[in-house]
Design an enzyme around this catalytic site. Structure first.
Site, short mmCIF file in Angstrom:
data_model
loop_
_atom_site.label_atom_id
_atom_site.label_comp_id
_atom_site.label_asym_id
_atom_site.label_seq_id
_atom_site.Cartn_x
_atom_site.Cartn_y
_atom_site.Cartn_z
N ASP A 1 0.82 -1.21 0.00
CA ASP A 1 0.00 0.00 0.00
C ASP A 1 0.85 1.26 0.00
OD1 ASP A 1 0.92 -0.49 2.58
OD2 ASP A 1 -1.03 -1.00 3.37
N ASN B 1 -7.58 -3.17 14.71
CA ASN B 1 -9.00 -3.37 14.32
C ASN B 1 -9.17 -4.52 13.32
OD1 ASN B 1 -7.98 -2.35 11.95
ND2 ASN B 1 -9.35 -0.59 11.83
N HIS C 1 -7.43 -4.90 10.45
CA HIS C 1 -7.15 -4.65 9.03
C HIS C 1 -5.87 -5.34 8.59
CE1 HIS C 1 -4.77 -0.73 10.08
NE2 HIS C 1 -3.89 -1.64 9.71
N GLU D 1 -9.83 -1.92 5.72
CA GLU D 1 -10.43 -1.64 7.03
C GLU D 1 -11.70 -2.47 7.20
OE1 GLU D 1 -8.80 0.05 9.03
OE2 GLU D 1 -7.85 1.80 8.15
C1 F6R Z 1 1.58 -1.74 6.28
C2 F6R Z 1 0.19 -2.15 6.37
C3 F6R Z 1 -0.59 -2.16 7.63
C4 F6R Z 1 0.21 -2.62 8.85
C5 F6R Z 1 -0.65 -2.65 10.10
C6 F6R Z 1 0.16 -2.99 11.33
O1 F6R Z 1 2.08 -1.85 4.93
O2 F6R Z 1 -0.37 -2.45 5.34
O3 F6R Z 1 -1.71 -2.97 7.48
O4 F6R Z 1 0.72 -3.90 8.60
O5 F6R Z 1 -1.25 -1.40 10.28
O6 F6R Z 1 1.09 -1.96 11.57
P1 F6R Z 1 2.27 -2.16 12.62
O7 F6R Z 1 3.10 -3.30 12.11
O8 F6R Z 1 3.04 -0.87 12.59
O9 F6R Z 1 1.64 -2.46 13.93
#
Ligand code: F6R
Length: 264
Positions: free
Chosen positions: A69, A138, A140, A145
């Site tokens: 992303d 959450n 995702h 989301e």
């Molecule tokens: C990052 C991404 C997000 C993260 C998620 C967890 O490319 O797509 O979905 O993997 O928000 O973030 P962290 O690892 O910082 O807790």
């Protein structure tokens, strides 16, 4: 799903790096296609892979990579762009050519067309061999989301308040966090041949419990991974603390280690 409950983030990094190494060494001449995530969760794995590159000669030279992303509106060079994050934390320290790393272009004039083209570029590369994922508190994955279609493709998405709050630690204030992102869809992610999801800390415990033991539902987008045939979940004790059957997963892992030992 294979569940690994590990004693630390570093041990988790080693388990994930083992999977990457297997895929890199097992790829033919055309090279492995890696699916990379940003955020804090994959960092121990990237650190371990950088170490193996430096000390053990693990090479990424013939690999290609696709990011999950990117924020809409942030150029590759922006301090908080995911493209820059992956360069600084991983790519700049290994022998994967920067030209072999793609992300959805956050500054594309037509983000909707860019999203479609991104899926096409992944397809043209032959699909992702191993996708690493983190998980949001959450539930995702990437920026899918709660409420995301379980069959969604790469597209422009709006970020929820909880994700903006989670990510605001990287920006000077929550107001600076972009409100939209280009994200691989759940259907896109499911096309990866292998998936490894890694999480640490108690704030991920509820999401991990749903991912592994909940019903498949758009409320917890990561639960769609239950439909994939090759998913490994690597979690520390805190992230595993909401799992009802953690003792069973530890036992299953011991059995797998014994079976693999017998097969050698
Ligand atoms: C990052 C991404 C997000 C993260 C998620 C967890 O490319 O797509 O979905 O993997 O928000 O973030 P962290 O690892 O910082 O807790």
């Amino acid at each position: 799903m294979e569940i690994h409950i590990v004693d630390s983030a570093e041990t988790g990094g080693i388990v994930v790096a083992d999977l990457f190494e297997e895929v890199l060494r097992g790829a033919g001449e055309q090279g492995a296609v890696l699916g990379l995530a940003t955020g804090s969760s994959p960092l121990p794995a990237y650190a371990e892979l950088i170490r193996r590159h430096r000390e053990e000669g693990l090479s990424f030279a013939s690999a290609r990579a696709f990011l999950l992303d990117e924020y809409v509106g942030l150029p590759d060079e922006h301090e908080q762009s995911y493209h820059r994050f992956i360069r600084e934390n991983f790519i700049d320290h290994i022998d994967l050519p920067e030209s072999a790393v793609q992300s959805p272009r956050g500054t594309a004039e037509d983000p909707v067309a860019e999203a479609r083209a991104y899926d096409e570029r992944i397809r043209e590369a032959g699909g992702v061999d191993l996708q690493i994922l983190g998980i949001g508190s959450n539930g995702h994955i990437a920026f899918n989301e709660p409420g995301s279609s379980l069959g969604s493709r790469t597209r422009v998405v709006g970020l929820t308040r909880s994700t903006i709050a989670d990510n605001s630690r990287y920006f000077d204030s929550p107001e600076e966090v972009p409100q939209r992102a280009l994200s691989q869809g759940l259907g896109t992610i499911l096309e990866a041949r292998r998936i490894v999801l890694t999480a640490t800390g108690e704030n991920k415990a509820a999401a991990v419990a749903q991912l592994v033991e909940g019903g498949i539902s758009a409320r917890w987008p990561a639960t769609v991974l239950q439909m994939h045939q090759d998913v490994t979940v690597v979690v520390d004790e805190a992230a595993a603390s909401g799992l009802e059957l953690s003792e069973d997963y530890r036992h299953a892992r011991t059995l797998r280690i014994i079976e693999r030992g017998n097969a050698r």
